[in-house]
Design an enzyme around this catalytic site. Structure first.
Site, PDB file in Angstrom:
ATOM      1  N   PRO A   2     -33.402  45.762 -23.145  1.00  0.00           N
ATOM      2  CA  PRO A   2     -33.139  47.012 -23.875  1.00  0.00           C
ATOM      3  C   PRO A   2     -31.999  47.803 -23.236  1.00  0.00           C
ATOM      4  O   PRO A   2     -31.932  47.945 -22.022  1.00  0.00           O
ATOM      5  CB  PRO A   2     -34.475  47.760 -23.747  1.00  0.00           C
ATOM      6  N   GLU A   3     -31.094  48.283 -24.081  1.00  0.00           N
ATOM      7  CA  GLU A   3     -29.987  49.109 -23.607  1.00  0.00           C
ATOM      8  C   GLU A   3     -30.274  50.562 -23.969  1.00  0.00           C
ATOM      9  O   GLU A   3     -31.365  50.895 -24.445  1.00  0.00           O
ATOM     10  CB  GLU A   3     -28.677  48.613 -24.227  1.00  0.00           C
TER      11      GLU A   3
END
Length: 273
Positions: A2-3
């Site tokens: 996840p960014e």
């Protein structure tokens, strides 16, 4: 992994569902995550009341009214689930019981982690203290980015992915940002013009804001705490588009893929200079 947009989406959902909720019980099913779950986690959290959930880069800071912060990183496959009842599933490693709901941390590859800090000390964590500026902060602009670029010799893709330069960007969004700004990922940082730096900042804010609005990008494991997929995947214009016609120049050029620092980069040789 996840960014920033995915972590921000999780933060928003947790704030919506958890504020003012009191933890009645903590159950740890698996302690062996990226770092061992702290031995005092159950005792530290039981009876605590959620005050506010913040984000720094790709990290969640879950703050409690009792001067306590829980630093969380989701790793590659970590997700939070919020349910009204608890039906055990494989890879449910931490289960937090509230009055009328359950907060469940599920992580297939177990690369996420939880660490407990005093509220006034969490920002001095080795995970946070060297992070670069927040790209969606109103104060983040081309002057700040240009200053970060001084005396740097790496390519722009590598520069953007370095969390010490900018917090929260990862492989997917860096490819999209450079495509949107029409800057080649092969360009060296010390070769950037002021006008190009301004374009990159504008694209960073544009791409991240749109991704958050659409709940992030679901390519494999990522889901929001309510179980929904992130729909920015439908907006991707270059990432994963190898050999497809370029979104900008259409049939004149096809998207190329190359490996930079062991990560896949997608770009158009015609549009991105």
């Amino acid at each position: 992994m996840p960014e920033l947009p995915e972590v921000e989406t999780v933060r928003i959902a947790l704030n919506e569902h958890l504020l003012k909720c009191k933890i009645s019980k903590v159950r740890i099913n698996v302690k062996n995550l990226r770092f061992p779950v702290p031995n005092n986690l159950e005792k530290s959290l039981e009876g605590k009341v959620f005050e506010k959930i913040n984000r720094r880069g790709k990290y969640l800071l879950i703050n409690f009214k009792q001067d306590l912060s829980l630093l969380v990183h989701l790793g590659m496959t970590g997700v939070f689930k919020i349910n009204n009842s608890y039906n055990p599933e494989k890879h449910d490693h931490i289960v937090i019981e509230l009055k009328e709901k359950f907060l469940i941390y599920n992580d297939v590859r177990r690369f996420g982690f939880f660490k407990v800090y005093k509220r006034n000390l969490v920002m001095q964590s080795p995970h946070l203290k060297k992070l670069g500026p927040e790209p969606l902060d109103i104060r983040f602009n081309e002057l700040i980015l240009k200053k970060k670029m001084m005396n740097k010799t790496q390519n722009i893709k590598h520069f953007l992915m370095d969390q010490k330069n900018i917090a929260g960007l990862g492989n997917i969004y860096c490819s999209e940002i450079l495509f949107d700004s029409k800057i080649s990922p092969l360009r060296l940082v010390n070769d950037m013009k002021k006008s190009e730096i301004k374009k990159i900042v504008k694209s960073i804010k544009k791409i991240l804001t749109k991704a958050i609005e659409l709940g992030g990008t679901s390519l494999s494991d990522y889901k929001t705490p309510s179980g929904k997929l992130g729909y920015f995947k439908n907006e991707l214009k270059v990432y994963g588009m190898e050999n497809k016609n370029c979104f900008f120049c259409k049939k004149r050029s096809k998207i190329k893929k190359l490996i930079q620092q062991s990560r896949s980069t997608f770009f158009c040789m015609n549009c991105q200079k």
